[in-house]
Design an enzyme around this catalytic site. Structure first.
Site, mmCIF file in Angstrom:
data_model
loop_
_atom_site.group_PDB
_atom_site.id
_atom_site.type_symbol
_atom_site.label_atom_id
_atom_site.label_comp_id
_atom_site.label_asym_id
_atom_site.label_seq_id
_atom_site.Cartn_x
_atom_site.Cartn_y
_atom_site.Cartn_z
ATOM 1 N N GLU A 51 -14.845 20.238 53.537
ATOM 2 C CA GLU A 51 -15.562 20.884 52.431
ATOM 3 C C GLU A 51 -16.381 21.993 53.058
ATOM 4 O OE1 GLU A 51 -18.399 22.240 50.423
ATOM 5 O OE2 GLU A 51 -19.272 20.239 50.419
ATOM 6 N N CYS A 63 -23.632 25.098 49.468
ATOM 7 C CA CYS A 63 -22.271 25.644 49.444
ATOM 8 C C CYS A 63 -21.867 26.096 48.052
ATOM 9 C CB CYS A 63 -21.273 24.623 49.982
ATOM 10 S SG CYS A 63 -21.315 23.054 49.089
#
Length: 486
Positions: free
Chosen positions: A253, A287
């Site tokens: 990720e 993120c």
């Protein structure tokens, strides 16, 4: 007085074999907060030894016994709310609301992992051979190498280990150098207190200059069967390459260059609130943060005026102050990196609507830019700071093209009061996650979380997390003797 923490190997707190240590610095004050052990390759091997030795017993433990540990751990995280707030402020410059958010979501990750332990797993297959029963059985992999980041340390520290452990694996987690206690040692402390057996979870901390070697040694160990990494796209490419070289599956990720699209049928005041949250939660160090705000030209003047005024009004500075929204970045060098992106954009023609200038230590002003050209570094680079760029568009096709003009594909928000319109736009945006009439930052423990393109591959959350850290085995049971041709 600063803290001192050792490695966690086989249920014991132990120093590095070399005796070396690393410093953990408070980003706001610049003072030493903690000293942690600086592991070397031999310590990595010790940690994998412990995880490998604990695997068989942990995998065989009754599901309800394993589930009870996770449920106790969830309650413990909730009870340590103030401890987490202090820890995250001192290690990562986190504001109190962000720390509380970490507590709530991390606790629910543990509860979701507990539920997954006793959820039905596997399938009964149609067998071609008469009198044969076919099964597809989910089984743990063995030792998982996990990498825990600093930016949402308790959330992502728990996420690094929860699904692998729930699937029956043991774990060696390499902590971030910037928040080694919050992202790994604290999580391990909670699980130990909840009754996790020795060796099931092991923690490696290291000096920054040793990070690449530690990661490579950990992934290369033949007993490590899968890799779990959350971090930047650049480092993720390296981790993925190491995993591929050893034929090990990885869940990656990685970074995002996320857009929030404000369509012509949006409620402007709601859009301002949503975008401010998306861009500036945790000073943009998420993120999922909204780097790019794409606004329909019919709303651009009103949205820009209200949005820049709101951003300019937010308090910055001490993360311990109850009204601070813009806390320090994780290090002064991180703040200087963001300032360099802004400076480069301005030199190439961008306009600063609010903010800009030089950071004070690790605190960078909340900054809104417009007219950022494609040759500016900021156009494609992930800001990872309290910075966003406003762009306008005339039609949906243009907005979609701009939103997709990035190597990343993590998340997106499409703000509209017309769900049909929003869905039509959302389905054309290439991301692993999209939120209609909401902004880009969201996570739920049971939902499939992950990106596409340069934002990585694999999914966390619910059954998807269990599937990521287990293998499917085909098993047949013949209830009668089969004929053979020779």
């Amino acid at each position: 007085m600063s803290l001192t923490r050792e490695l966690l190997i086989g249920g014991k707190d132990v120093p590095a074999v070399s005796g070396r240590t690393a410093e953990d610095i408070d980003p706001f004050t610049g003072e030493l907060y903690a000293t942690v052990a600086a592991a070397g390759p031999e310590d990595v091997t010790r940690a994998v030894d412990a995880a490998d030795a604990a695997f068989a017993e942990w995998a065989a433990l009754a599901p309800f016994a394993r589930r009870a540990i996770f449920l106790r751990a969830a309650d413990l995280v909730d009870a340590k709310r103030e401890e987490v707030a202090e820890l995250m402020a001192r290690e990562a410059g986190a504001t109190r609301p962000w720390a509380y958010f970490n507590v709530g979501l991390a606790a629910n990750f543990l509860r979701e992992a507990a539920a997954a332990i006793t959820a039905p797993r596997g399938e009964v297959l149609s067998a071609q051979q008469e009198g044969t029963l076919g099964l597809a059985v989910r089984e743990p992999l063995g030792v998982v190498a996990a990498f825990a980041p600093w930016n949402a340390p308790v959330i992502l520290g728990v996420r690094a280990v929860a699904a692998p452990l729930a699937a029956g694996n043991t774990v060696v987690v390499k902590a971030s150098e910037d928040a080694p206690i919050a992202c790994a040692l604290f999580v391990a402390d909670v699980l130990r207190e909840a009754g996790l057996p020795d060796g099931v979870l092991n923690v490696i901390t290291n000096a920054r200059e040793d990070a690449a070697e530690i990661a490579e040694v950990l992934i290369a160990d033949s007993r490590v069967r899968a890799v779990n990494f959350t971090g930047s796209t650049g480092v993720g490419r390296i981790i993925g390459t190491h995993a591929a070289a050893h034929l090990k599956p990885a869940v990656l990720e990685l970074g995002g260059k996320n857009a929030v699209v404000v369509l012509d049928d949006a409620d402007v005041d709601y859009a301002v609130e949503a975008v401010t949250f998306s861009v500036l939660l945790n000073s943009g160090q998420i993120c999922m943060s909204g780097d790019r705000v794409l606004v329909h030209e019919s709303l651009a003047e009103e949205f820009t005026r209200k949005f820049t005024a709101k951003v300019a009004s937010l308090q910055a500075g001490d993360p311990g102050h109850p009204h601070t929204v813009i806390g320090p970045l994780v290090t002064p060098s991180a703040a200087r990196r963001v300032a360099a992106l802004v400076k480069d954009a301005v030199a190439k023609g961008a306009e600063v609507l609010t903010g800009g200038g030089e950071p004070e230590g690790a605190v960078h002003p909340a900054t809104v830019l417009t007219a950022v050209p494609k040759d500016a570094d900021l156009y494609y680079a992930e800001a990872f700071g309290p910075v966003c760029v406003i762009e306008t568009f005339a039609d949906d096709d243009t907005a979609i093209a701009v939103a997709n003009d990035t190597e990343n594909g993590l998340t997106c928000g499409v703000i509209t009061e017309n769900a049909t319109h929003g869905l039509a736009v959302a389905r054309r945006i290439r991301t692993g996650i999209v939120h209609i009439n909401d902004q880009s930052v969201a996570d739920e423990p049971h939902a499939p979380f992950g990106g596409v393109k340069g934002s990585g591959y694999g999914r966390f959350g619910g059954r998807w997390g269990i599937e990521s850290f287990s293998s499917t085995r085909w098993v047949t049971i013949a209830t009668q003797h089969a004929p053979f041709p020779f």
